[in-house]
Design a protein around this motif. Structure first.
Motif, PDB file in Angstrom:
ATOM      1  N   LEU A 189      -4.754  -6.045   1.471  1.00 41.33           N
ATOM      2  CA  LEU A 189      -3.325  -5.525   2.333  1.00 41.33           C
ATOM      3  C   LEU A 189      -3.817  -6.652   2.895  1.00 41.33           C
ATOM      4  CD1 LEU A 189      -3.752  -1.741   2.322  1.00 41.33           C
ATOM      5  CD2 LEU A 189      -1.859  -3.317   1.175  1.00 41.33           C
ATOM      6  N   ARG A 192      -1.934  -9.696   2.105  1.00 41.12           N
ATOM      7  CA  ARG A 192      -0.307  -9.654   2.476  1.00 41.12           C
ATOM      8  C   ARG A 192      -0.002  -9.906   0.839  1.00 41.12           C
ATOM      9  NH1 ARG A 192       3.574 -11.044   7.097  1.00 41.12           N
ATOM     10  NH2 ARG A 192       2.432  -8.976   8.907  1.00 41.12           N
ATOM     11  N   ARG A 193      -1.208 -10.001   0.355  1.00 41.13           N
ATOM     12  CA  ARG A 193      -1.164  -9.731  -1.845  1.00 41.13           C
ATOM     13  C   ARG A 193       0.093  -8.669  -2.765  1.00 41.13           C
ATOM     14  NH1 ARG A 193      -4.390 -14.260  -3.652  1.00 41.13           N
ATOM     15  NH2 ARG A 193      -2.792 -13.030  -5.393  1.00 41.13           N
ATOM     16  N   ARG A 195       1.282  -4.533  -1.310  1.00 37.03           N
ATOM     17  CA  ARG A 195       1.764  -3.147  -0.632  1.00 37.03           C
ATOM     18  C   ARG A 195       0.409  -1.923  -1.255  1.00 37.03           C
ATOM     19  NH1 ARG A 195       7.581  -2.880  -2.177  1.00 37.03           N
ATOM     20  NH2 ARG A 195       6.889  -2.495  -4.205  1.00 37.03           N
ATOM     21  N   ARG A 196       1.268  -0.635   0.078  1.00 39.30           N
ATOM     22  CA  ARG A 196       0.001   0.108   0.094  1.00 39.30           C
ATOM     23  C   ARG A 196       0.689   0.943  -1.024  1.00 39.30           C
ATOM     24  NH1 ARG A 196      -1.781   1.981   4.981  1.00 39.30           N
ATOM     25  NH2 ARG A 196      -1.697   4.284   4.285  1.00 39.30           N
TER      26      ARG A 196
END
Length: 217
Positions: A189, A192-193, A195-196
């Protein structure tokens, strides 16, 4: 155990590691591969597989030494490496592989208990499977849980060898996978590889956590 005595374990692990990527591809198809795990494909980093497998085997040999169940742990680890490869590729833990690991663990530990004339350790293994399975069923039923029942079945199977080693190993094997998985998710996360809402495989963390529990035990 001397360094020379560990060489066969390292070589055996490396050979199994070489076989994991092509075998994992047999359990995945282009349609089954998940876009939720970009870049995680069997063979994407095939050079890494022998190194990981060799390390796993050497670690088990050092941790278990003269334990009569060492061959059982190695056999379960071999299937586990294949399960991890498939789960990384397509977010699934095929039932035939989980069943193979279960049969190897149950049959092998039964034989080890018989050879060691120690039926209590086999009872401990069965109790470990029951505790791990029940704990993961409860986790899977929690609202918002992302646990699949493939993860539940694998956790129960891993409870067999962990239960053989005793309560401390079992508790560590229940806790460590979530610490590992949580750390990986936070790292991805932050980078930024993902998403939630991205689905990530838990199987590799379950297997790595069980392996670390054996080493710590």
């Amino acid at each position: 155990m001397s360094a020379a005595a560990l060489v066969p374990f390292a070589l055996l692990g490396a050979l199994i590691g070489l076989a994991v990527p092509p075998l994992a591809r047999r359990f995945t198809t282009p349609a089954a591969r998940s876009p939720a795990a970009p870049g995680l494909r069997p063979g994407a980093r095939a050079w890494l597989s022998p190194v990981v497998a060799g390390t796993v085997f050497v670690g088990l040999a050092v941790a278990l030494r003269d334990d009569p169940a060492l061959p059982v742990f190695l056999a379960v680890a071999a299937v586990g490496l294949l399960l991890a490869g498939v789960d990384l590729a397509c977010l699934r833990l095929p039932d035939p592989l989980v069943l193979a690991a279960a049969l190897l663990a149950l049959g092998g530990l039964s034989a080890a208990a018989l050879l060691a004339d120690d039926p209590w350790r086999l009872l401990g293994a069965l109790a470990g499977a029951a505790v791990a399975g029940a704990a993961y069923v409860l986790l899977a039923l929690l609202p918002g849980s992302r646990l699949g029942f493939g993860d539940v079945k694998l956790a129960a199977v891993l409870g067999l060898p962990l239960g053989w080693l005793g309560r401390d190993a079992l508790l560590a094997g229940l806790l460590l996978p979530h610490l590992l998985h949580g750390g990986i998710v936070l790292g991805l996360l932050a980078a930024r590889r993902v998403r939630r809402d991205t689905l990530l495989p838990l199987g590799p963390a379950l297997l790595a956590g069980a392996w670390l529990a054996v080493l710590l035990g």
